[in-house]
Enzyme design. Sequence first.
Site, short mmCIF file in Angstrom:
data_model
loop_
_atom_site.label_atom_id
_atom_site.label_comp_id
_atom_site.label_asym_id
_atom_site.label_seq_id
_atom_site.Cartn_x
_atom_site.Cartn_y
_atom_site.Cartn_z
N SER A 143 8.63 -3.74 -2.12
CA SER A 143 8.62 -4.52 -3.37
C SER A 143 9.97 -5.21 -3.54
O SER A 143 11.01 -4.69 -3.13
CB SER A 143 8.41 -3.56 -4.55
OG SER A 143 8.68 -4.22 -5.76
N TYR A 159 11.08 4.21 -9.11
CA TYR A 159 10.15 3.40 -8.32
C TYR A 159 10.93 2.40 -7.46
O TYR A 159 10.70 2.29 -6.25
CB TYR A 159 9.17 2.68 -9.25
CG TYR A 159 8.33 1.61 -8.59
CD1 TYR A 159 7.19 1.94 -7.87
CD2 TYR A 159 8.68 0.26 -8.70
CE1 TYR A 159 6.42 0.96 -7.25
CE2 TYR A 159 7.92 -0.73 -8.09
CZ TYR A 159 6.79 -0.38 -7.37
OH TYR A 159 6.03 -1.36 -6.77
N LYS A 163 11.26 1.99 -3.26
CA LYS A 163 10.94 0.77 -2.53
C LYS A 163 12.13 0.32 -1.68
O LYS A 163 11.94 -0.26 -0.60
CB LYS A 163 10.49 -0.33 -3.50
CG LYS A 163 9.13 -0.01 -4.16
CD LYS A 163 8.02 0.03 -3.12
CE LYS A 163 6.63 0.10 -3.71
NZ LYS A 163 5.56 0.04 -2.68
N1 LIG Z 1 1.44 -5.99 -8.20
C1 LIG Z 1 2.72 -6.26 -8.05
O1 LIG Z 1 3.32 -7.04 -8.81
C2 LIG Z 1 3.50 -5.60 -6.93
C3 LIG Z 1 4.80 -6.06 -6.70
C4 LIG Z 1 5.54 -5.50 -5.68
C5 LIG Z 1 4.98 -4.52 -4.89
N2 LIG Z 1 3.72 -4.09 -5.13
C6 LIG Z 1 3.19 -3.05 -4.25
O2 LIG Z 1 1.94 -3.46 -3.72
C7 LIG Z 1 1.16 -2.30 -3.44
C8 LIG Z 1 -0.22 -2.46 -4.05
O3 LIG Z 1 -0.06 -2.65 -5.45
P1 LIG Z 1 -1.17 -3.36 -6.33
O4 LIG Z 1 -0.44 -4.18 -7.31
O5 LIG Z 1 -2.20 -4.00 -5.48
O6 LIG Z 1 -1.79 -2.12 -7.09
P2 LIG Z 1 -3.23 -1.90 -7.76
O7 LIG Z 1 -3.86 -3.20 -8.12
O8 LIG Z 1 -2.98 -0.92 -8.83
O9 LIG Z 1 -4.10 -1.27 -6.57
C9 LIG Z 1 -3.96 0.02 -6.26
C10 LIG Z 1 -4.81 0.42 -5.07
O10 LIG Z 1 -4.21 1.62 -4.64
C11 LIG Z 1 -5.18 2.67 -4.59
N3 LIG Z 1 -4.38 3.89 -4.74
C12 LIG Z 1 -3.60 4.26 -5.77
N4 LIG Z 1 -2.97 5.42 -5.50
C13 LIG Z 1 -3.33 5.78 -4.24
C14 LIG Z 1 -3.00 6.87 -3.39
N5 LIG Z 1 -2.18 7.85 -3.77
N6 LIG Z 1 -3.57 6.92 -2.15
C15 LIG Z 1 -4.41 5.95 -1.74
N7 LIG Z 1 -4.76 4.90 -2.51
C16 LIG Z 1 -4.23 4.81 -3.75
C17 LIG Z 1 -6.19 2.27 -5.68
O11 LIG Z 1 -7.48 2.82 -5.53
P3 LIG Z 1 -7.89 4.30 -6.10
O12 LIG Z 1 -7.63 4.27 -7.55
O13 LIG Z 1 -9.34 4.44 -5.70
O14 LIG Z 1 -7.00 5.25 -5.34
C18 LIG Z 1 -6.25 0.75 -5.40
O15 LIG Z 1 -7.08 0.49 -4.28
C19 LIG Z 1 1.96 -1.11 -3.95
O16 LIG Z 1 2.69 -0.57 -2.87
C20 LIG Z 1 2.92 -1.73 -4.95
O17 LIG Z 1 4.10 -0.98 -5.10
C21 LIG Z 1 2.96 -4.60 -6.14
#
Ligand SMILES: NC(=O)c1ccc[n+]([C@@H]2O[C@H](COP(=O)([O-])OP(=O)(O)OC[C@H]3O[C@@H](n4cnc5c(N)ncnc54)[C@H](OP(=O)(O)O)[C@@H]3O)[C@@H](O)[C@H]2O)c1
Length: 253
Positions: A143, A159, A163
């Site tokens: 991130s 968090y 990262k």
């Molecule tokens: N969105 C942003 O702005 C952003 C920015 C920087 C980095 N990121 C990174 O991008 C990645 C994905 O984030 P996102 O924004 O796509 O999140 P999201 O929309 O909340 O999606 C989360 C996904 O993770 C699964 N999940 C959650 N906890 C889990 C676990 N312990 N084991 C396996 N699966 C799990 C969820 O499904 P279930 O509920 O079925 O487990 C879902 O498929 C993360 O690493 C996050 O830190 C996101």
Amino acid sequence: MGKLTGKVAIVTASSYGIGLSIAERLAEDGAKVMISSRKQQNVDKALQTLKNKGLTVSGVVCHVAKKEHRQKLIEQTVNEYGGIDLLVSNAAVNPIFGPMLNSTEDAWDKIFEVNVKSTFFLIKEIVPYMEKRGGGSMVIVSSASGYIPIVGSKFTGAYSTSKTALFGMAKAVARQLARMNIRVNCIAPGLIKTKFSEILAEHEGEEIIKVMPLKRFGEPSECAGIVSFLLSADASYITGETVGVTGGISSRL
Ligand SMILES: NC(=O)c1ccc[n+]([C@@H]2O[C@H](COP(=O)([O-])OP(=O)(O)OC[C@H]3O[C@@H](n4cnc5c(N)ncnc54)[C@H](OP(=O)(O)O)[C@@H]3O)[C@@H](O)[C@H]2O)c1
């Protein structure tokens, strides 16, 4: 023929959000993709969506912090598709919000267990399968907050710190895995429109957009193409690197 044709990919946390978008793109680029997340109904829904688009995907429940789930993920992939060439480690949690000094030891344990330790052990457990294929490629989803901690009221330094650790992990593990013809890179997304970023977007979105050169949040699909590139032979001389996907926010330590 797509640039990942013939390859088998595992994507963690891929039933919605950035992970689902990555899984879709890898499959569009020719890979056979094993999707996974904690909840069966989410996996089933994602599988339906991707299969309706004619993509070659399968799915399994995997909470990345559970060793037996990771083993099942690997076993099922090998049984169904015959091996593993590509890994996207995308799972992360942020169970607490607020000033860093308010964070508890339990929260630190959970954040580091899911975001950092599980990433390392999944990599370690998959390496023997990539070795059998003569090499492989991995991408860790870190991130931009690993570079610039989000200091508003809705995110925590724990968090962000986890990262930052992933940048270091990619560099460290890439050095050892290079001799096995396995590359490891990171992406560092900025603010991407998903469920995960909803609270931040609601409360501090306008402030954050002001400092973004591109003046908008990113879409999950805008993370997917760069992951496919890093996994592919087009990136054959890139390892241990992190690519910012931030709409122009500065992304260096
Ligand atoms: N969105 C942003 O702005 C952003 C920015 C920087 C980095 N990121 C990174 O991008 C990645 C994905 O984030 P996102 O924004 O796509 O999140 P999201 O929309 O909340 O999606 C989360 C996904 O993770 C699964 N999940 C959650 N906890 C889990 C676990 N312990 N084991 C396996 N699966 C799990 C969820 O499904 P279930 O509920 O079925 O487990 C879902 O498929 C993360 O690493 C996050 O830190 C996101």
